[in-house]
Design a protein around this motif. Structure first.
Motif, mmCIF file in Angstrom:
data_model
loop_
_atom_site.group_PDB
_atom_site.id
_atom_site.type_symbol
_atom_site.label_atom_id
_atom_site.label_comp_id
_atom_site.label_asym_id
_atom_site.label_seq_id
_atom_site.Cartn_x
_atom_site.Cartn_y
_atom_site.Cartn_z
ATOM 1 N N ASP A 57 -8.630 -5.756 -9.575
ATOM 2 C CA ASP A 57 -7.162 -6.101 -9.199
ATOM 3 C C ASP A 57 -6.228 -5.865 -10.551
ATOM 4 N N LEU A 82 1.940 -3.199 -6.433
ATOM 5 C CA LEU A 82 0.627 -3.687 -5.955
ATOM 6 C C LEU A 82 0.758 -4.213 -4.445
ATOM 7 N N TRP A 242 -0.628 0.588 -6.025
ATOM 8 C CA TRP A 242 -2.175 0.135 -6.086
ATOM 9 C C TRP A 242 -2.451 -0.749 -4.885
#
Length: 408
Positions: A57, A82, A242
């Motif tokens: 993460d 993200l 991501w």
């Protein structure tokens, strides 16, 4: 001449039978110990499984998180987005984008197809972390996966300028067999590269296969050439998407096989045979019930022992009402013939108390409360009731009591 009777007025000679703290502890310590162990196991399990460790993460600063590489990319002007769903990742992907897929093996076929199409149509750079064969069939058809191998420091052993600039890095995991004369392979394990770069799509995109994701972890980023290799793989373009799949992106129930579906088809016959064997064993060993057979007891049990046994059972069950009824009924049976009351009227509250009161001089109401009153409220009151009944019976037969005292 001494009196061997028990003084019922003060109750000083009564025996306390209420359970004390030690007896209660001995009775309940097994249950309490089991409960404590259960609570301890639950707390320990909760500590071991609490929360997510933030693996890969970019917001997590834990050992397995990737916040360090995300900050290094931000320092070099790479914008990181993200996303947790494939559609969000596809919408954010463009020509100047590197699309990082963290767990490609945990995705459904439809999710993989969305990501593949987004990277192929836009010419984005697609980086896959530890893809297995299922993911390769969608993202890189024709590539075969082997392994996994131990993850450790390895040399590039290739001509790729990216790998040569980074030098040794922490790689391993899956090894890949790319199609002949396509792409480049570095950091080999048993001759199979663990870092493969393949050209994909008509828009000058490329797909990067990374056999293990350890070099992106915070705890390994400062080792060997991990930071350099990670920055080159993820920072080659201005924008990084991501993609960290959430639970919603996991394979659905329709795509998973049930446990019975994974078992060999012969399990049904095996289960049937086992059930028949158990039934036959039960018929063989079952107890045959015939007519009731009476037999003489090997020993003679004294009446006192039987009485004590009944008393212990009453005490264990807390049945003070039944114990009091038994004591009063026995006393009434013995007093009725002594005071001239017929046995049939011994248990009627109208006749017996008045007859007993006439012999003892007590108030009929007091005798009635003693012989027919409510059950005692606790064990001490039950013992006092037994003493009072015994004293009443002795007052009805004073001559017998004196004879016993004189003989003693």
């Amino acid at each position: 001449m001494s009196d061997t009777g028990t003084d019922t007025g003060t109750g000083t000679d009564t025996t306390a039978v209420s359970p004390d703290a030690r007896r209660l502890w001995l009775r309940g310590r097994g249950l309490l110990t089991a409960l404590a162990l259960l609570v301890l196991a639950g707390a320990l399990l909760g500590l071991l499984t609490s929360g997510d460790d933030g693996s890969l993460d970019p917001r997590s600063a834990t050992q397995h998180g990737s916040r360090a590489i995300a900050e290094l990319l931000a320092d070099r002007g790479v914008d990181t987005t993200l996303t947790t769903t494939a559609r969000e990742a596809a919408a954010a992907t463009g020509p100047d984008t590197t699309l990082l897929v963290v767990r490609p093996e945990a995705l459904t076929d439809s999710t993989r197809e969305i990501l593949r199409r987004a990277a192929s149509d836009t010419g984005a750079r697609l980086v896959l972390l530890a893809p297995g064969q299922a993911a390769l069939d969608t993202f890189a058809p024709g590539v075969l996966a082997a392994g996994p191998a131990t993850v450790e420091e390895r040399q590039p052993d290739c001509a790729d300028p990216v790998a040569r600039r980074a030098g040794s890095a922490r790689l391993g995991g899956y090894g890949y067999v790319p199609p002949a004369a396509e792409g480049t392979g570095c950091y080999p394990v048993s001759g199979l590269p663990t870092l493969v770069t393949l050209p994909t799509g008509p828009a000058a995109g490329e797909t990067v296969l990374l056999g293990a994701a350890d070099l992106l972890h915070n705890q390994h980023l400062d080792e060997d050439g991990n930071a350099s290799l990670a920055l080159q793989l993820l920072g080659a373009r201005d924008h990084l998407v991501w993609y960290l799949p959430s639970g919603e992106e996991a394979p659905g129930a329709a795509e998973e096989e049930s446990l019975l579906g994974l078992l060999d088809p012969g399990w049904r016959w095996a289960t049937l045979q086992l059930a028949l064997a158990v039934a036959l064993a039960a018929l063989w060993r079952a107890r045959r019930l015939g007519p009731v057979v009476t037999e003489r007891l090997p020993v003679t049990v004294r009446a006192a022992e039987t009485t004590e046994g009944h008393a212990r059972l009453y005490h264990r069950a807390g049945a003070r009402d039944r114990a009091a009824d038994a004591l009063r009924a026995a006393t009434r049976d013995r007093l009725a013939p002594l005071v001239g009351v017929a046995p049939a009227a011994a248990h009627t509250p109208e006749a017996l108390p008045a007859a007993v009161a006439a012999h003892t001089g007590d108030a009929p109401q007091a005798v009635h409360a003693l012989l027919f009153g409510p059950p005692p409220g606790d064990d001490t009151a039950l013992v006092r009731l037994a003493d009072d009944l015994d004293a009443l019976e002795r007052r009805v037969t004073p001559d017998a009591t004196k004879g016993k005292d004189h003989s003693s």
